[in-house]
Write a protein that holds these residues in place. Sequence first.
Motif, PDB file in Angstrom:
ATOM      1  N   TYR A 189       0.932  -1.052   0.071  1.00  0.00           N
ATOM      2  CA  TYR A 189       0.058  -0.084   0.074  1.00  0.00           C
ATOM      3  C   TYR A 189       0.916   1.149   0.143  1.00  0.00           C
ATOM      4  N   LYS A 190       1.953   1.063   0.820  1.00  0.00           N
ATOM      5  CA  LYS A 190       2.851   2.433   0.762  1.00  0.00           C
ATOM      6  C   LYS A 190       3.674   2.718  -0.563  1.00  0.00           C
ATOM      7  N   ASN A 191       3.938   1.511  -1.243  1.00  0.00           N
ATOM      8  CA  ASN A 191       4.847   1.646  -2.282  1.00  0.00           C
ATOM      9  C   ASN A 191       4.261   1.814  -3.721  1.00  0.00           C
ATOM     10  N   ARG A 192       3.076   1.322  -3.728  1.00  0.00           N
ATOM     11  CA  ARG A 192       2.357   1.129  -4.978  1.00  0.00           C
ATOM     12  C   ARG A 192       1.085   2.155  -5.084  1.00  0.00           C
ATOM     13  N   GLU A 193       0.900   2.684  -6.429  1.00  0.00           N
ATOM     14  CA  GLU A 193      -0.112   3.610  -6.688  1.00  0.00           C
ATOM     15  C   GLU A 193      -1.437   2.951  -6.331  1.00  0.00           C
ATOM     16  N   PHE A 194      -2.355   3.691  -5.720  1.00  0.00           N
ATOM     17  CA  PHE A 194      -3.593   3.360  -5.119  1.00  0.00           C
ATOM     18  C   PHE A 194      -4.822   3.984  -5.756  1.00  0.00           C
ATOM     19  N   THR A 222      -6.654   9.069  -1.512  1.00  0.00           N
ATOM     20  CA  THR A 222      -5.856   9.993  -0.494  1.00  0.00           C
ATOM     21  C   THR A 222      -5.559   9.273   0.750  1.00  0.00           C
ATOM     22  N   PHE A 223      -4.121   8.952   1.104  1.00  0.00           N
ATOM     23  CA  PHE A 223      -3.623   8.514   2.320  1.00  0.00           C
ATOM     24  C   PHE A 223      -3.861   9.543   3.286  1.00  0.00           C
ATOM     25  N   GLU A 244      -8.723   8.200   2.437  1.00  0.00           N
ATOM     26  CA  GLU A 244     -10.094   8.981   1.774  1.00  0.00           C
ATOM     27  C   GLU A 244     -10.386   8.704   0.352  1.00  0.00           C
ATOM     28  N   TYR A 245     -11.392   8.386   0.174  1.00  0.00           N
ATOM     29  CA  TYR A 245     -11.864   7.870  -1.272  1.00  0.00           C
ATOM     30  C   TYR A 245     -12.010   8.797  -2.210  1.00  0.00           C
ATOM     31  N   VAL A 246     -11.236   8.603  -3.474  1.00  0.00           N
ATOM     32  CA  VAL A 246     -11.284   9.556  -4.614  1.00  0.00           C
ATOM     33  C   VAL A 246     -12.234   8.981  -5.783  1.00  0.00           C
ATOM     34  N   GLY A 247     -13.280   9.418  -5.977  1.00  0.00           N
ATOM     35  CA  GLY A 247     -14.134   8.952  -7.138  1.00  0.00           C
ATOM     36  C   GLY A 247     -14.020   9.465  -8.509  1.00  0.00           C
ATOM     37  N   THR A 248     -14.236   8.568  -9.312  1.00  0.00           N
ATOM     38  CA  THR A 248     -14.385   9.110 -10.678  1.00  0.00           C
ATOM     39  C   THR A 248     -15.594   8.347 -11.316  1.00  0.00           C
ATOM     40  N   GLY A 249     -16.492   9.106 -12.439  1.00  0.00           N
ATOM     41  CA  GLY A 249     -17.436   8.526 -13.031  1.00  0.00           C
ATOM     42  C   GLY A 249     -18.487   8.184 -11.971  1.00  0.00           C
ATOM     43  N   LEU A 297     -15.305  10.286   1.437  1.00  0.00           N
ATOM     44  CA  LEU A 297     -15.738   9.314   2.539  1.00  0.00           C
ATOM     45  C   LEU A 297     -14.226   8.569   2.867  1.00  0.00           C
ATOM     46  N   ARG A 298     -14.240   7.985   3.998  1.00  0.00           N
ATOM     47  CA  ARG A 298     -13.060   7.459   4.549  1.00  0.00           C
ATOM     48  C   ARG A 298     -13.483   6.157   4.721  1.00  0.00           C
TER      49      ARG A 298
END
Length: 360
Positions: A118-123, A126-127, A150-155, A163-164
């Motif tokens: 989780y720390k080293n790969r693209e997720f 927002t951490f 924190e959720y980052v939504g698209t579409g 939302l967390r």
Amino acid sequence: MAWATPQYTPQEVNAAGKALARTAFPVTTDEGQDALTVINNWRSSHAYPLNTFQITLRNRSRRIERKVIIAQREKRLDSIHRKLVAKATMRMTQMQDIAGCRAVFTKLADVYRLVALYKNREFGHTFRNEKDYIADPKPDGYRSYHLVYEYVGTGPGVPYSGLRVEIQVRTQIQHAWATAVEAVGIFTKQALKSNQGDADWLRFFSLMGTAISAIEGTPCVPGTPSTKAQLLAELQTLTASLRARDMLRAYNTTIDTLGSAKDAKYFIVELDPDRGNVTVWRFKAKESEQANRQYTTLESLIPDDSRRQVVLVSVADINALKRAYPNYFLDTALFARLVDKVLKGDFPDPRPPQATAAVA
């Protein structure tokens, strides 16, 4: 698929939280019912981002360990209520664990491997923060690794942005400790999970937290003996006075299941320890909103002094349900075996709490 979306402003959600804090259970007042409507929507709106996080967690975890246990849940109403009452300044929208998913590994090293992923790969989200309660355990003995995003939504996910979701990563014996705390709390009608209740039981679990940390080679719980002889002597005394071994082996439950087993994704689990009965309602993925409504209704009807518990969870299938949530089936068998192992002295010397865990 119909997912609940946020229908209320943050100000309205926070106002509902304050109203809930003033409400006794079962909820009968108009103010309480209105608050439940808002809170149910807020909580159920986390289902969409939570499902997204759970899929990623499952995929990443199974690359590390095939038999890893994956589960997700929304925070219970009584836990929300207790937190709001205990912290008068707490706002509903501040709670970081309204939605949570969990990975339970066999080996401690795998916990840290997943955290590194989780720390080293693209997720794409927002951490927000992390807590390593393994290297730095809580005084009550709780140990796990927490990551909050924190959720980052698209579409279609845009309405859920902000939302967390909390990700918990732990080992099977850490999980056994945590579920035993909840189960004994249910048995004894005490909020042991919230560090409230009988001092001897709280101390027993703190000591067992250190014994488990010694088995895993991580720092011991603050305020507990850092020598094996002292730890064992105190544990033996408390285990005898509490009759802890009898308590951990005494309970069995019968299980009633309702709803179609085919394609079930969500499960409402209601435990009635006085009857020794567990009822499980099964819902398909498209029935998320229906499951959340029934969940809130069942919770709102439980009196404050009742030992009944209700939780809404998602696991791969009903066979995984008991493995992920043994406390709701009054199953403390693994923890009982751990207690037996520790009382025989079958564990190494504890590490002092000021040490840091370095597990690759």
